[in-house]
Design a protein around this motif. Sequence first.
Motif, mmCIF file in Angstrom:
data_model
loop_
_atom_site.group_PDB
_atom_site.id
_atom_site.type_symbol
_atom_site.label_atom_id
_atom_site.label_comp_id
_atom_site.label_asym_id
_atom_site.label_seq_id
_atom_site.Cartn_x
_atom_site.Cartn_y
_atom_site.Cartn_z
ATOM 1 N N VAL A 288 -4.485 -1.229 7.877
ATOM 2 C CA VAL A 288 -4.465 -3.142 6.775
ATOM 3 C C VAL A 288 -3.857 -4.054 7.951
ATOM 4 C CG1 VAL A 288 -2.776 -4.006 5.499
ATOM 5 C CG2 VAL A 288 -4.395 -2.509 4.846
ATOM 6 N N LEU B 51 -7.855 2.734 -0.362
ATOM 7 C CA LEU B 51 -6.407 2.180 -1.038
ATOM 8 C C LEU B 51 -6.686 0.511 -0.106
ATOM 9 C CD1 LEU B 51 -3.601 3.311 -2.203
ATOM 10 C CD2 LEU B 51 -3.145 3.646 0.079
ATOM 11 N N VAL B 52 -7.524 1.009 0.371
ATOM 12 C CA VAL B 52 -6.754 -0.132 1.884
ATOM 13 C C VAL B 52 -7.577 -1.514 0.626
ATOM 14 C CG1 VAL B 52 -8.700 -1.554 4.246
ATOM 15 C CG2 VAL B 52 -6.796 1.106 3.952
ATOM 16 N N LEU C 190 0.726 -0.785 -0.142
ATOM 17 C CA LEU C 190 -0.052 0.010 -0.246
ATOM 18 C C LEU C 190 1.024 1.672 0.258
ATOM 19 C CD1 LEU C 190 -2.993 1.212 2.537
ATOM 20 C CD2 LEU C 190 -1.097 2.113 2.107
ATOM 21 N N CYS C 191 2.135 1.483 0.969
ATOM 22 C CA CYS C 191 2.781 2.061 1.201
ATOM 23 C C CYS C 191 3.722 2.875 -0.302
ATOM 24 C CB CYS C 191 3.466 2.435 2.249
ATOM 25 S SG CYS C 191 2.747 2.022 3.468
ATOM 26 N N LYS D 1 2.608 1.873 -3.894
ATOM 27 C CA LYS D 1 1.811 2.723 -4.513
ATOM 28 C C LYS D 1 1.270 4.175 -3.758
ATOM 29 C CE LYS D 1 -3.021 2.052 -5.667
ATOM 30 N NZ LYS D 1 -2.404 0.967 -7.504
ATOM 31 N N THR E 89 -5.970 -2.990 -1.617
ATOM 32 C CA THR E 89 -4.681 -3.667 -1.021
ATOM 33 C C THR E 89 -4.996 -4.851 -0.770
ATOM 34 O OG1 THR E 89 -3.981 -1.306 -0.204
ATOM 35 C CG2 THR E 89 -2.998 -4.270 -0.020
ATOM 36 N N GLY F 149 -3.487 4.229 6.610
ATOM 37 C CA GLY F 149 -4.372 2.281 5.141
ATOM 38 C C GLY F 149 -3.480 2.081 6.106
ATOM 39 N N SER F 150 -1.934 1.797 6.355
ATOM 40 C CA SER F 150 -0.963 0.917 6.616
ATOM 41 C C SER F 150 -1.498 0.456 7.898
ATOM 42 C CB SER F 150 0.238 1.583 6.918
ATOM 43 O OG SER F 150 1.550 0.354 8.029
#
Length: 349
Positions: A52, A92-93, A20-21, A23, A96, A48-49
């Motif tokens: 996840v 985004l999550v 994710l990061c 991207k 991923t 987001g990180s």
Amino acid sequence: MSYDRELVAAKKAASLAARLCQKIQRALLQSDVQSKSDRSPVTVADYGSQAVVSFILEKELVDVPFSLVAEEDSGDLREESGKEILNRITALVNETLAGADTYASSTLSEESVLTAIDKGKSEGGPIGRHWVLDPIDGTKGFLRGDQYAIALALLDNGKVVLGVLACPNLPLTSIAHKDTAPTEVGCLFYAQAGSGTYMEPLDGSSPVKVTVSDIDNTEEASFFESYEAAHSMQDLTSSIAQKLGVKAPPVRIDSQAKYGALSRGDGAIYMRFPHKGYREKIWDHAAGCIVVTEAGGIATDAGGNLLDFSKGRFLDLDTGIIVTNQKLMPALLKAVRESLEEKSSSSSL
């Protein structure tokens, strides 16, 4: 006690968060409108990180109580002003998770994302099991397109028993050889108490066991420190290096990637002396600490005390953190003590 199951879950979680990061960092670096004042990309990546990692750990370890000590909470995202960023984080999550076979069918609502982030509100402490997460360690490095890490550790009754460091931009070969451009980047370091430290490419191919440098001559020892001068007293580390007769210039990189590089022998010493008034957080060192110690190294504060992660969200320690191999530690502690005394007496004049 074995933590094999927890380690598998932690590696999955950190690797997906790294995806994710990566991207976001790629998009950030390709953007023509990149602005120093626009921190929204790192905000999206940070939240987001965390979402996840929180989601995956709870999903993988559904039969055990879940406690997470982490940097972020969802307060700002629940405000009207946070709606647009929450929307971006959620998309985004889900993107991923969709890219990982195991979780392809998992689609999280915005509320589920907020809930996952807020799992990180635990205070930790000396009793029970607590995951410790820095969703992006080294935000300045992230924004510069440089080093950062997703740092995840597990505490069991106050002791760090497992650690994973995903370092998306760290070369697979030693960063000590600056004359050769790295062909491959992206490392995952992991360690479990009593089982050593391993490194594998972030794509998940074969792991190799790593060990710290066995240098015993301080003159040959190179050392790491924070890239940002604001993060550490570089005049103090310079004085200590001088006392030790260190000839090589310091290697300055962001984040707990330093612990990973040290664990495989890229350098021999890491020193961090925050400015007065700063309190270290456990998520800034827990994963890195076990990665280095299981590779044969030792991490203490400036007084030679082992780091204590059982006191809650903060690491209360004597002056700073020093990390090296067993052979160099006595000389390093002596040089640290002498330099601190000199600094103290000159400031009181």
